[in-house]
Design a protein around this motif. Structure first.
Motif, PDB file in Angstrom:
ATOM      1  N   CYS A 354       0.859  -1.183   0.000  1.00 44.52           N
ATOM      2  CA  CYS A 354       0.000   0.000   0.000  1.00 44.52           C
ATOM      3  C   CYS A 354       0.896   1.234   0.000  1.00 44.52           C
ATOM      4  CB  CYS A 354      -0.926   0.000   1.221  1.00 44.52           C
ATOM      5  SG  CYS A 354      -0.010   0.153   2.758  1.00 44.52           S
ATOM      6  N   CYS A 356       1.647   3.504   2.175  1.00 45.11           N
ATOM      7  CA  CYS A 356       2.513   3.723   3.342  1.00 45.11           C
ATOM      8  C   CYS A 356       3.521   2.594   3.491  1.00 45.11           C
ATOM      9  CB  CYS A 356       1.695   3.893   4.617  1.00 45.11           C
ATOM     10  SG  CYS A 356       1.202   2.341   5.390  1.00 45.11           S
ATOM     11  N   GLY A 357       3.260   1.473   2.845  1.00 42.78           N
ATOM     12  CA  GLY A 357       4.236   0.388   2.859  1.00 42.78           C
ATOM     13  C   GLY A 357       3.940  -0.688   3.884  1.00 42.78           C
ATOM     14  N   GLU A 358       3.101  -0.356   4.853  1.00 42.79           N
ATOM     15  CA  GLU A 358       2.897  -1.299   5.964  1.00 42.79           C
ATOM     16  C   GLU A 358       2.013  -2.480   5.555  1.00 42.79           C
ATOM     17  OE1 GLU A 358       4.439  -2.591   8.857  1.00 42.79           O
ATOM     18  OE2 GLU A 358       5.164  -0.647   8.147  1.00 42.79           O
ATOM     19  N   GLY A 359       0.946  -2.197   4.833  1.00 39.57           N
ATOM     20  CA  GLY A 359       0.080  -3.261   4.327  1.00 39.57           C
ATOM     21  C   GLY A 359      -0.696  -3.973   5.415  1.00 39.57           C
ATOM     22  N   CYS A 365      -3.320  -0.601   8.455  1.00 40.71           N
ATOM     23  CA  CYS A 365      -2.376   0.514   8.425  1.00 40.71           C
ATOM     24  C   CYS A 365      -3.139   1.831   8.315  1.00 40.71           C
ATOM     25  CB  CYS A 365      -1.403   0.364   7.272  1.00 40.71           C
ATOM     26  SG  CYS A 365      -2.151   0.677   5.667  1.00 40.71           S
ATOM     27  N   CYS A 367      -3.389   3.868   5.814  1.00 41.10           N
ATOM     28  CA  CYS A 367      -3.880   4.270   4.490  1.00 41.10           C
ATOM     29  C   CYS A 367      -5.397   4.128   4.434  1.00 41.10           C
ATOM     30  CB  CYS A 367      -3.285   3.382   3.397  1.00 41.10           C
ATOM     31  SG  CYS A 367      -1.513   3.520   3.267  1.00 41.10           S
TER      32      CYS A 367
HETATM   33 ZN    ZN Z   1      -0.716   1.599   4.173  1.00 35.20          ZN
END
Ligand code: ZN
Length: 512
Positions: A354, A356-359, A365, A367
């Motif tokens: 996603c 932000c990268g966290e997923g 996260c 997003c």
């Molecule tokens: Zn995210």
């Protein structure tokens, strides 16, 4: 007097023969070049004149006309400097016509009379293979790659004229080594980092092996720091050495791009290219205004193209990948003409789950749902369709990092990959990824159990017709890795279902 000197110019990755005709006549001193020269060739007038004078050679104080035949082809680059200079020397009586009999010339001239190498030497040398080719000293190794001797070289114009006139012996070029590598962007293939350095990551390592064995395009989805780049860097080393035909194609592309091939010789290891997402469409796909250059997708020919942060690439670049992924080559058209470059590679894409990268699962996260949705659709459906395999890569467990056993080495896995690739060759395809639906049905036995497994998936609605072929192809590769080209069993199908690419993965949903 008239002289005609054979030479060649580069068009895409092909060499086009050009005859450089030089006419020296009485009349007002002047120097004209005709026959569709581009700006660089027109400028060669000044370079040639300066080079002759600084080499202590006389410049004819008469009318010099140069015609580049055939006149219908636009001539680019500075490689015609040398044949023009030789033509002037012959036409003005400075060199005997017999001295250049059976010879062809390519090379750029410096104002001081030095001979400089140029892009595409290998390709030009191929085009001129029926003649004794004279090239700048720095290009002798590359020119000799595709020829059996008959390459002559000199460091500067004065030396060249002395050799042609028989006042000085030619220097014998050193024989090129038989093997070598292509310059890589990113990690160096052949002796790069080993697969055993990656701890844990069982599924991702397996996906890498299956992708290498079957030539399947691979998508890795995971948060930053999960090791996607580490995995991709090891891909090229898993692939078998290039065949001589592919090595030559790859060498031609690199030569045309101006990447010097010597002294490493003909490449034997698959290239690994990892362009940044800021790269322009031309540098990725190929083209250019002054000269048609191959792009990153062609420099990856025979090897691996790694696109990190794939979601960040401009849509126009991602869309332009679809045709070469389908056809294994790319056709580039510009105002100056068009060219076709080879572009058959294994694509490894990496993406954050996603923005932000966290997923994680939806809501996990910070997003917004809509942002995640948009991000997942950065890869269009037709592009996503090109990926056979997609897996989620999570950050490795602390236990794996500290005390886990080392994984298999690159050499061990590469041996299995090579065996599986040999089976594909027997099916007359470069890899299983190239097996079409009907070909799959013809060549591939499947146990009843495996067929039932697939049917159940179809009936549950989890598998479309297109997805069926994908699973079938992957299962073929998985079975091949088991050895001997055995029948596809239920376990192979189950593994293929786990590895297949589906958009759910990008949306953070559990694969099914
Ligand atoms: Zn995210």
């Amino acid at each position: 007097m008239i002289a005609a000197i054979p030479s060649a110019v580069l068009i895409g990755v092909d060499g086009k023969l050009v005859s450089v005709e030089v006419h020296v006549s009485n009349g007002l001193p002047g120097f004209t070049v005709v026959g569709l020269p581009d700006a660089a060739v027109r400028e060669s007038r000044d370079r040639v004149r300066a080079a002759l004078l600084s080499s202590g050679l006389p410049w004819p104080l008469r009318r010099v006309t140069v015609n580049l035949a055939p006149s219908g082809v636009r001539k680019g680059g500075a490689g015609l400097d040398l044949p023009i200079a030789v033509g002037v020397l012959v036409a003005s009586g400075e060199l005997a016509p017999e001295a250049v009999d059976g010879m062809a010339f390519i090379g750029e001239l410096g104002l001081d009379g030095s001979l400089r190498g140029l892009a595409g030497t290998l390709v030009l040398a191929e085009a001129l293979r029926h003649r004794t080719l004279v090239v700048p000293e720095v290009s002798a190794g590359e020119a000799a790659l595709c020829r059996d001797g008959r390459v002559r070289s000199a460091g500067n114009l004065r030396q060249l004229v002395d050799c042609l006139a028989g006042r000085h012996p030619w220097t014998e070029p050193a024989p090129p080594p038989v093997t070598g590598g292509l310059p890589a962007s990113g990690a160096a293939p052949g002796g790069g980092p080993d697969l055993s350095e990656i701890r844990g990551q069982r599924l991702a390592r397996r996906a890498l092996e299956v992708a290498a064995a079957g030539g399947h395009h691979l998508l890795l989805v995971g948060p930053p720091g999960s090791g996607k780049t580490m995995l991709a860097n090891r891909m090229a080393d898993l692939l078998p050495p290039l065949s001589r035909a592919t090595a030559l194609e790859a060498a031609r592309v690199h030569s045309a791009a101006g990447v010097p091939l010597t002294p490493s010789g003909l490449p034997c290891r698959p290239p690994f290219r990892a362009p940044h997402h800021g790269a322009s469409a031309v540098s990725m796909i190929g083209g250019g205004t002054t000269r048609m250059r191959p792009g990153e997708i062609s420099l990856a020919h025979g090897g691996v193209l790694f696109l990190d942060e794939m979601g960040e690439f401009p849509t126009v670049v991602l869309d332009a990948l679809r045709q070469p992924l389908e056809e294994g080559q790319v056709r580039v058209s510009r105002a100056g003409g068009s060219a076709t470059f080879p572009a058959r590679f294994v694509l490894v894409g990496a993406m954050n789950p996603c923005p932000c990268g966290e997923g994680g699962p939806p809501g996990h996260c910070r997003c917004r749902e809509s942002a995640r949705e948009r991000y997942a659709h950065r890869l269009s459906a037709p592009l996503l369709d090109r990926f056979d395999i997609a897996v989620r890569v999570d950050r490795p467990d602390v236990d794996d990092l500290i005390g886990g056993p080392p994984g298999e080495t690159t050499a061990t896995v590469a041996a299995r990959v090579a065996a599986a690739r040999r089976l594909a060759t027997e099916r007359r395809v470069p890899s299983n990824a190239a097996l079409s639906g009907p070909a799959l049905g013809r060549t591939v036995p499947m146990t009843d159990e495996a067929a039932t497994e697939l049917e159940l998936e179809m009936r549950s609605g989890a598998l479309t017709a297109r997805g069926l072929h994908r699973v079938h192809r992957i299962a073929r590769t998985v079975a091949d890795l088991d050895g001997g080209g055995a029948a596809i069993e239920a376990s192979h199908v189950r593994e293929a279902l786990l590895l297949r690419c589906q958009r759910r993965l990008l949306l953070g949903e559990e694969p099914r």
